[in-house]
Design a protein around this motif. Structure first.
Motif, mmCIF file in Angstrom:
data_model
loop_
_atom_site.group_PDB
_atom_site.id
_atom_site.type_symbol
_atom_site.label_atom_id
_atom_site.label_comp_id
_atom_site.label_asym_id
_atom_site.label_seq_id
_atom_site.Cartn_x
_atom_site.Cartn_y
_atom_site.Cartn_z
ATOM 1 N N ALA A 66 0.817 -1.214 0.000
ATOM 2 C CA ALA A 66 0.000 0.000 0.000
ATOM 3 C C ALA A 66 0.848 1.259 0.000
ATOM 4 O O ALA A 66 0.313 2.366 -0.043
ATOM 5 C CB ALA A 66 -0.940 0.007 1.206
ATOM 6 N N GLY A 67 2.178 1.108 0.063
ATOM 7 C CA GLY A 67 3.054 2.274 0.055
ATOM 8 C C GLY A 67 3.065 2.993 1.397
ATOM 9 O O GLY A 67 2.621 2.464 2.426
ATOM 10 N N TRP A 68 3.552 4.224 1.380
ATOM 11 C CA TRP A 68 3.634 5.028 2.600
ATOM 12 C C TRP A 68 2.273 5.661 2.898
ATOM 13 O O TRP A 68 1.695 6.324 2.055
ATOM 14 C CB TRP A 68 4.687 6.122 2.458
ATOM 15 C CG TRP A 68 6.089 5.618 2.553
ATOM 16 C CD1 TRP A 68 6.940 5.360 1.524
ATOM 17 C CD2 TRP A 68 6.804 5.299 3.751
ATOM 18 N NE1 TRP A 68 8.137 4.888 2.009
ATOM 19 C CE2 TRP A 68 8.091 4.848 3.363
ATOM 20 C CE3 TRP A 68 6.484 5.356 5.115
ATOM 21 C CZ2 TRP A 68 9.046 4.461 4.296
ATOM 22 C CZ3 TRP A 68 7.447 4.962 6.041
ATOM 23 C CH2 TRP A 68 8.705 4.526 5.632
ATOM 24 N N ILE A 69 1.772 5.439 4.093
ATOM 25 C CA ILE A 69 0.499 5.985 4.550
ATOM 26 C C ILE A 69 0.780 7.095 5.551
ATOM 27 O O ILE A 69 1.527 6.901 6.519
ATOM 28 C CB ILE A 69 -0.370 4.900 5.218
ATOM 29 C CG1 ILE A 69 -0.577 3.719 4.269
ATOM 30 C CG2 ILE A 69 -1.699 5.488 5.672
ATOM 31 C CD1 ILE A 69 -1.315 4.058 3.003
ATOM 32 N N VAL A 70 0.179 8.260 5.337
ATOM 33 C CA VAL A 70 0.394 9.407 6.213
ATOM 34 C C VAL A 70 -0.590 9.364 7.374
ATOM 35 O O VAL A 70 -1.766 9.020 7.199
ATOM 36 C CB VAL A 70 0.235 10.720 5.426
ATOM 37 C CG1 VAL A 70 0.403 11.929 6.348
ATOM 38 C CG2 VAL A 70 1.244 10.781 4.292
ATOM 39 N N GLN A 71 -0.126 9.704 8.533
ATOM 40 C CA GLN A 71 -0.968 9.724 9.732
ATOM 41 C C GLN A 71 -2.216 10.563 9.493
ATOM 42 O O GLN A 71 -2.152 11.679 8.979
ATOM 43 C CB GLN A 71 -0.184 10.301 10.911
ATOM 44 C CG GLN A 71 -0.946 10.298 12.230
ATOM 45 C CD GLN A 71 -0.159 10.995 13.329
ATOM 46 O OE1 GLN A 71 0.092 12.198 13.252
ATOM 47 N NE2 GLN A 71 0.252 10.245 14.337
ATOM 48 N N GLY A 72 -3.379 9.992 9.847
ATOM 49 C CA GLY A 72 -4.633 10.730 9.749
ATOM 50 C C GLY A 72 -5.337 10.631 8.419
ATOM 51 O O GLY A 72 -6.376 11.263 8.238
ATOM 52 N N THR A 73 -4.811 9.831 7.471
ATOM 53 C CA THR A 73 -5.436 9.743 6.149
ATOM 54 C C THR A 73 -6.205 8.440 5.955
ATOM 55 O O THR A 73 -6.691 8.178 4.859
ATOM 56 C CB THR A 73 -4.373 9.870 5.038
ATOM 57 O OG1 THR A 73 -3.422 8.807 5.161
ATOM 58 C CG2 THR A 73 -3.663 11.214 5.112
ATOM 59 N N VAL A 74 -6.305 7.614 7.002
ATOM 60 C CA VAL A 74 -7.037 6.354 6.900
ATOM 61 C C VAL A 74 -8.144 6.328 7.945
ATOM 62 O O VAL A 74 -8.235 7.213 8.809
ATOM 63 C CB VAL A 74 -6.098 5.144 7.094
ATOM 64 C CG1 VAL A 74 -5.086 5.066 5.977
ATOM 65 C CG2 VAL A 74 -5.399 5.204 8.455
ATOM 66 N N GLN A 75 -9.002 5.303 7.867
ATOM 67 C CA GLN A 75 -10.106 5.171 8.801
ATOM 68 C C GLN A 75 -9.579 5.049 10.237
ATOM 69 O O GLN A 75 -8.494 4.528 10.474
ATOM 70 C CB GLN A 75 -10.942 3.941 8.458
ATOM 71 C CG GLN A 75 -11.529 3.978 7.050
ATOM 72 C CD GLN A 75 -12.299 2.718 6.724
ATOM 73 O OE1 GLN A 75 -13.284 2.390 7.375
ATOM 74 N NE2 GLN A 75 -11.863 1.997 5.702
ATOM 75 N N PRO A 76 -10.360 5.536 11.225
ATOM 76 C CA PRO A 76 -9.889 5.520 12.625
ATOM 77 C C PRO A 76 -9.432 4.147 13.107
ATOM 78 O O PRO A 76 -8.431 4.050 13.825
ATOM 79 C CB PRO A 76 -11.124 6.007 13.403
ATOM 80 C CG PRO A 76 -11.865 6.869 12.419
ATOM 81 C CD PRO A 76 -11.659 6.223 11.084
ATOM 82 N N ALA A 77 -10.159 3.081 12.737
ATOM 83 C CA ALA A 77 -9.770 1.743 13.192
ATOM 84 C C ALA A 77 -8.396 1.360 12.653
ATOM 85 O O ALA A 77 -7.582 0.751 13.361
ATOM 86 C CB ALA A 77 -10.818 0.722 12.758
ATOM 87 N N LEU A 78 -8.124 1.714 11.390
ATOM 88 C CA LEU A 78 -6.817 1.429 10.811
ATOM 89 C C LEU A 78 -5.734 2.297 11.436
ATOM 90 O O LEU A 78 -4.628 1.842 11.707
ATOM 91 C CB LEU A 78 -6.852 1.641 9.299
ATOM 92 C CG LEU A 78 -7.634 0.616 8.490
ATOM 93 C CD1 LEU A 78 -7.725 1.055 7.032
ATOM 94 C CD2 LEU A 78 -6.995 -0.759 8.585
ATOM 95 N N GLN A 79 -6.052 3.579 11.678
ATOM 96 C CA GLN A 79 -5.079 4.483 12.287
ATOM 97 C C GLN A 79 -4.674 3.984 13.668
ATOM 98 O O GLN A 79 -3.493 4.021 14.042
ATOM 99 C CB GLN A 79 -5.659 5.897 12.388
ATOM 100 C CG GLN A 79 -4.702 6.923 12.966
ATOM 101 C CD GLN A 79 -3.452 7.110 12.129
ATOM 102 O OE1 GLN A 79 -3.530 7.312 10.929
ATOM 103 N NE2 GLN A 79 -2.288 7.026 12.754
ATOM 104 N N ALA A 80 -5.650 3.491 14.426
ATOM 105 C CA ALA A 80 -5.347 2.975 15.762
ATOM 106 C C ALA A 80 -4.378 1.798 15.684
ATOM 107 O O ALA A 80 -3.460 1.673 16.508
ATOM 108 C CB ALA A 80 -6.639 2.563 16.469
ATOM 109 N N ALA A 81 -4.572 0.932 14.693
ATOM 110 C CA ALA A 81 -3.671 -0.209 14.531
ATOM 111 C C ALA A 81 -2.277 0.248 14.107
ATOM 112 O O ALA A 81 -1.264 -0.264 14.604
ATOM 113 C CB ALA A 81 -4.242 -1.184 13.508
ATOM 114 N N LEU A 82 -2.195 1.214 13.200
ATOM 115 C CA LEU A 82 -0.903 1.697 12.731
ATOM 116 C C LEU A 82 -0.086 2.294 13.868
ATOM 117 O O LEU A 82 1.143 2.178 13.891
ATOM 118 C CB LEU A 82 -1.097 2.739 11.624
ATOM 119 C CG LEU A 82 -1.742 2.254 10.321
ATOM 120 C CD1 LEU A 82 -1.893 3.405 9.343
ATOM 121 C CD2 LEU A 82 -0.933 1.127 9.690
ATOM 122 N N GLU A 83 -0.752 2.925 14.808
ATOM 123 C CA GLU A 83 -0.038 3.594 15.892
ATOM 124 C C GLU A 83 0.587 2.613 16.872
ATOM 125 O O GLU A 83 1.583 2.933 17.524
ATOM 126 C CB GLU A 83 -0.988 4.553 16.618
ATOM 127 C CG GLU A 83 -1.344 5.780 15.774
ATOM 128 C CD GLU A 83 -2.366 6.672 16.440
ATOM 129 O OE1 GLU A 83 -2.851 6.319 17.533
ATOM 130 O OE2 GLU A 83 -2.692 7.734 15.864
#
Length: 445
Positions: free
Chosen positions: A258-275
């Motif tokens: 999926a390449g580089w994902i910037v903080q805050g540009t995905v759904q909240p559930a995904l952002q929580a997992a990324l963090e």
């Protein structure tokens, strides 16, 4: 879903005479990953018990006027198992069967659509080139490659038919939608601006697998299937292979990249997992509206990439001790010139008028610019001319002629353009197959 290239040394699973034979688990980049959501997990050395698999040889489904037989389904299940390196178990066989059946249904629809275009004919030479490339990546000859597959129960004729449809569909989608998938310069520049704005934010290099609920029998089926895939990847199935065979995301053809994902540009559930994921960790299934994600954290960065800007200027020299009247006169002259200036003509105009100086400031890191120039460099749009800016040297008009993110792994204009076009093409292809499904008569036996 596109065919995945076989890798050397993969032990093929076989579904022969109605029974599934478990493959040997292979070492992969995801083997033994720790799952932060589930606690520590490690590689499983012992192969799972061999499940019994019964399937009649008759018709299992019809797609318009074409049939899918039990033999066809077993062949496709063989391919899914071998290409994903997922070890068949009693628990995941239903999901493998569902994936194989949906793949066959879509292939029948694609082949029927291809047949409507008399000039679209995939030659034996094209199929042979595809097989040769697959063999090259596996480090062997086409003859040995086909023999290797046949030993695992995959008939060369079934593989060639799958490849023929895949090549034809690729050509059909490209020819039909290539013009519609093109992106404008403004779209590319907007994407580059967004990259520039995101340069200071944390970023995540991720792999993704997305199971679409409507495609696999509902949200609970997607969640159960994702749980099985996570267990298989922990036991050694490579993430990239699983993504190619099971993921419904556009990134599936790239092995889930999926390449580089910037903080805050995905759904909240995904952002929580990324963090919470650390580099090298695999997430538990992440339910979202419409499906379930699995995320693999490949890398992280703090957003230390540099912001680069290209500037040109026209200026009137004024000492720091210049009077208010002198400053006002210079500002009025520059404001009169400003509406007619562009990045292309600012230097010519500045050097052709008495009392003006023009210079190309080149490309610089915003942080290295004079403080008076930094605000313009950060806030102004590309191809715009600033209001007069006062420095100890004089009064300046700044032309912002380009912006980009610097540093490692930063995409170029062409790379961003290609990425956007591929995303558009993938979206149009998905709509195309969904429309074909909606209009088709599909019956399960």
């Amino acid at each position: 879903m596109g065919l995945m290239r076989f890798t050397t040394g993969v032990a093929l699973a076989a579904l022969i005479a109605g029974s599934a034979i478990a493959q040997t688990a292979s070492t992969s980049p995801t083997a033994g990953m720790q799952d932060p959501a589930a606690g520590s997990t490690g590689p499983v050395a012992a192969a799972a018990a061999r499940p019994e698999f019964k399937m009649a040889d008759g018709i299992v489904a019809t797609v318009n006027d074409q049939v899918i037989t039990g033999f066809d389904l077993r062949q496709r299940m063989l391919s899914v198992i071998a290409m994903s390196q997922v070890q068949p178990t009693e628990e995941n066989l239903p999901a493998i069967q569902q994936q194989a059946l949906q793949s066959l249904i879509e292939e029948r629809l694609q082949a029927q659509e291809i047949a409507n275009y008399e000039t679209l004919v995939v030659s034996d030479e094209e199929v042979n080139r595809e097989i040769a490339e697959m063999a090259r990546e596996a480090g062997t000859t086409p003859e040995n490659y086909l023999a290797f597959l046949e030993q695992g129960g995959i008939r060369p004729a079934a593989l060639r038919a799958q490849l023929r449809t895949e090549i034809g569909w690729r050509e059909l989608v490209g020819g039909r939608f290539n013009s519609r998938s093109r992106v404008s310069r403004a779209q590319v520049e907007q994407a580059l601006r967004q990259l520039n704005e995101a340069a200071a934010k944390p970023q995540y290099l991720v792999g993704e697998i997305y199971l679409e609920a409507n495609r696999v029998g509902g949200q609970q089926a997607a969640l159960n299937g994702a749980e099985q895939l996570v267990q298989q990847m922990i036991q050694g199935a490579p993430f990239q292979n699983v993504a190619r065979q099971f993921s419904a995301a556009p990134s599936a053809t790239r092995g889930g990249d999926a390449g580089w994902i910037v903080q805050g540009t995905v759904q909240p559930a995904l952002q929580a997992a990324l963090e919470v994921l650390e580099v090298g960790q695999l997430s538990r299934p992440i339910p979202v509206e419409g499906g379930v994600y699995i995320v693999y954290m490949r890398d992280k960065r703090s957003g230390a990439a540099t912001s680069l800007v290209s500037l040109k200027q026209a200026m009137i020299e004024l000492p720091e001790a210049a009077s208010e009247a002198e400053l006002a006169a210079a500002a009025a002259r520059l404001e009169t010139l400003r509406p007619g200036l562009t990045c292309d003509n600012i230097l010519q105009r500045a050097t052709s008028e008495a009392g003006l100086l023009g210079s190309d400031l080149g490309e610089s890191d915003v942080a290295d610019l004079a403080p008076q120039f930094q605000q313009v460099a950060r806030s102004a749009e590309v191809n715009t001319i600033s209001s007069p800016v006062r420095t100890p040297l004089g009064l300046h008009l700044l032309a912002v002629c380009g912006k980009r993110v610097g540093g490692a792994d930063v995409p170029s204009y062409r790379e961003v353009e290609g990425r956007l076009q591929n995303q558009n093409l993938a979206m149009l292809a998905r709509r195309y197959i969904r429309d074909l499904r909606a209009d088709a008569l599909i019956e399960m036996k």
